[in-house]
Write a protein that holds these residues in place. Sequence first.
Motif, PDB file in Angstrom:
ATOM      1  N   ALA A 100      -8.008  -5.881  23.998  1.00  0.00           N
ATOM      2  CA  ALA A 100      -7.058  -6.907  24.435  1.00  0.00           C
ATOM      3  C   ALA A 100      -5.621  -6.484  24.129  1.00  0.00           C
ATOM      4  O   ALA A 100      -4.700  -6.756  24.912  1.00  0.00           O
ATOM      5  CB  ALA A 100      -7.377  -8.237  23.763  1.00  0.00           C
ATOM      6  N   ALA A 101      -5.426  -5.809  23.002  1.00  0.00           N
ATOM      7  CA  ALA A 101      -4.091  -5.323  22.655  1.00  0.00           C
ATOM      8  C   ALA A 101      -3.621  -4.289  23.673  1.00  0.00           C
ATOM      9  O   ALA A 101      -2.455  -4.287  24.099  1.00  0.00           O
ATOM     10  CB  ALA A 101      -4.103  -4.727  21.250  1.00  0.00           C
ATOM     11  N   VAL A 102      -4.522  -3.405  24.085  1.00  0.00           N
ATOM     12  CA  VAL A 102      -4.181  -2.422  25.113  1.00  0.00           C
ATOM     13  C   VAL A 102      -3.859  -3.126  26.428  1.00  0.00           C
ATOM     14  O   VAL A 102      -2.910  -2.749  27.133  1.00  0.00           O
ATOM     15  CB  VAL A 102      -5.353  -1.423  25.305  1.00  0.00           C
ATOM     16  CG1 VAL A 102      -5.095  -0.518  26.505  1.00  0.00           C
ATOM     17  CG2 VAL A 102      -5.561  -0.602  24.044  1.00  0.00           C
ATOM     18  N   ALA A 103      -4.621  -4.165  26.742  1.00  0.00           N
ATOM     19  CA  ALA A 103      -4.402  -4.903  27.991  1.00  0.00           C
ATOM     20  C   ALA A 103      -3.047  -5.605  27.973  1.00  0.00           C
ATOM     21  O   ALA A 103      -2.335  -5.615  28.990  1.00  0.00           O
ATOM     22  CB  ALA A 103      -5.524  -5.919  28.193  1.00  0.00           C
ATOM     23  N   GLN A 108       2.483  -5.958  29.997  1.00  0.00           N
ATOM     24  CA  GLN A 108       3.927  -6.054  29.769  1.00  0.00           C
ATOM     25  C   GLN A 108       4.678  -4.975  30.542  1.00  0.00           C
ATOM     26  O   GLN A 108       5.784  -5.206  31.037  1.00  0.00           O
ATOM     27  CB  GLN A 108       4.230  -5.933  28.273  1.00  0.00           C
ATOM     28  CG  GLN A 108       3.785  -7.158  27.468  1.00  0.00           C
ATOM     29  CD  GLN A 108       3.957  -6.949  25.965  1.00  0.00           C
ATOM     30  OE1 GLN A 108       4.325  -5.856  25.523  1.00  0.00           O
ATOM     31  NE2 GLN A 108       3.676  -7.992  25.186  1.00  0.00           N
ATOM     32  N   LYS A 109       4.070  -3.800  30.659  1.00  0.00           N
ATOM     33  CA  LYS A 109       4.726  -2.709  31.372  1.00  0.00           C
ATOM     34  C   LYS A 109       4.600  -2.858  32.889  1.00  0.00           C
ATOM     35  O   LYS A 109       5.571  -2.679  33.626  1.00  0.00           O
ATOM     36  CB  LYS A 109       4.131  -1.364  30.940  1.00  0.00           C
ATOM     37  CG  LYS A 109       4.440  -0.970  29.510  1.00  0.00           C
ATOM     38  CD  LYS A 109       3.804   0.364  29.183  1.00  0.00           C
ATOM     39  CE  LYS A 109       4.103   0.792  27.759  1.00  0.00           C
ATOM     40  NZ  LYS A 109       3.442   2.089  27.419  1.00  0.00           N
ATOM     41  N   MET A 110       3.385  -3.183  33.358  1.00  0.00           N
ATOM     42  CA  MET A 110       3.093  -3.158  34.788  1.00  0.00           C
ATOM     43  C   MET A 110       3.160  -4.531  35.459  1.00  0.00           C
ATOM     44  O   MET A 110       3.123  -4.622  36.691  1.00  0.00           O
ATOM     45  CB  MET A 110       1.698  -2.562  35.017  1.00  0.00           C
ATOM     46  CG  MET A 110       1.447  -1.234  34.322  1.00  0.00           C
ATOM     47  SD  MET A 110       2.571   0.064  34.876  1.00  0.00           S
ATOM     48  CE  MET A 110       2.082   0.232  36.591  1.00  0.00           C
ATOM     49  N   LYS A 111       3.221  -5.605  34.635  1.00  0.00           N
ATOM     50  CA  LYS A 111       3.234  -6.990  35.151  1.00  0.00           C
ATOM     51  C   LYS A 111       1.944  -7.336  35.895  1.00  0.00           C
ATOM     52  O   LYS A 111       1.897  -8.307  36.657  1.00  0.00           O
ATOM     53  CB  LYS A 111       4.443  -7.225  36.066  1.00  0.00           C
ATOM     54  CG  LYS A 111       5.780  -6.990  35.394  1.00  0.00           C
ATOM     55  CD  LYS A 111       5.929  -7.854  34.155  1.00  0.00           C
ATOM     56  CE  LYS A 111       7.257  -7.602  33.450  1.00  0.00           C
ATOM     57  NZ  LYS A 111       7.387  -8.350  32.187  1.00  0.00           N
TER      58      LYS A 111
END
Length: 394
Positions: A100-103, A108-111
């Motif tokens: 979930a942290a990776v997601a 946040q980067k790709m929206k």
Amino acid sequence: MDATTAPHHIPPEMPQYGEERHVFELMQNMLEQLLIYQPKDPIPFMITHLQQDNDNVPKIVILGPPASGKTTIAMWLCKHLSSNLLTMDNLMAQKFSSLAAVAREHYQKMKKLSNTLLVRLIQERLREEDCIRRGWILDGIPATREQALMIQTIGITPRHVIALSAPDTVLIERNLGKRIDPQTGEIYHTTFDWPPESEIQNRLVVPGGISELETAQKLLEYHRNIIRILPAYPKILKVINADQPCVDVFYQALTYVQTNHRSNAPFTPRVLLFGPMGSGKSLQAALLAQKYGLVNVHCGQLLKEAVAGESKFGELIQPYFQKEMAVPDSIIMKVLSQRLSQQDCIQRGWVLHGFPKDLDQAHMLNSLGYQPNRAREHQGAEQRRRISSRPCTE
């Protein structure tokens, strides 16, 4: 073994046991799980699966366009069924999940979230104990056909899929009045669902992306995707009109998810027709027997045939016929049992009429293992006319 030269005499209680205990569905489900997960050692896997005893927990997908009320319906169903709501937001918000942290970082980067990450999040969440015991409801997932196919590939199969539908003009108007409670996540509306408590009113916020243009763009994307998603769920899909009070939509959804789909299990039809004299039971029984190859079992006719054939039961029945008295239930049950236990009734099934005529007779029929799996009451509106128009045979 050749059944024509050595037929198998199957006791009537055996297929009835299989139907009552859902043995076919149990074996089918276990086979599906084995083929999906392909464990190295199938025996411990099947034992664990049986111990979980979760084949009947809610497994629901709710789809719908923006402002159709799918999140509200999903939340209400979760509360009513004591199940777990899964959305993209709460999947990414899991505190103790490294995935979930990776997601979250990816979002946040790709929206947006990649299909692979989303499916892995769902798979991880469904393995947790609360989802295994109490089931799950996916809100707005899958959003594309690619997601639907990926979810199916890893063995996540919903039992019910609900698709909400409403005119775009209604949805655009409805979306403009949407408000969200940041503390509870509950969704309200300035016109249709305004909270009476001033405390809740004061903390409601306007969500982003609800302008008329933004909503129209989201609707266009939804329509483009939904026509490719729905064919993935042909036999478990129900479309519900969302352009009605939310309570009505909820109860339609609740009724659907609480129904069981028709089983693919083979079964022997045991049909009971009952109703007053002249209601057309005999005609319907003959039609059913002809169409489905069932054995037509008329209780009164059986008694007459027993007397005419001078059988041992006929000798017992004859005195009652002569005195125009009712044949005792014990004798009727012996005649019926003899007929229903014959091989044609066991293999082809039967349609019974003329018995039982009261609750005690029904209990006797069930106690001997001849419980019907289909029952229908006939109440012909013209039964009196039919009786009066029958020719006199005396």
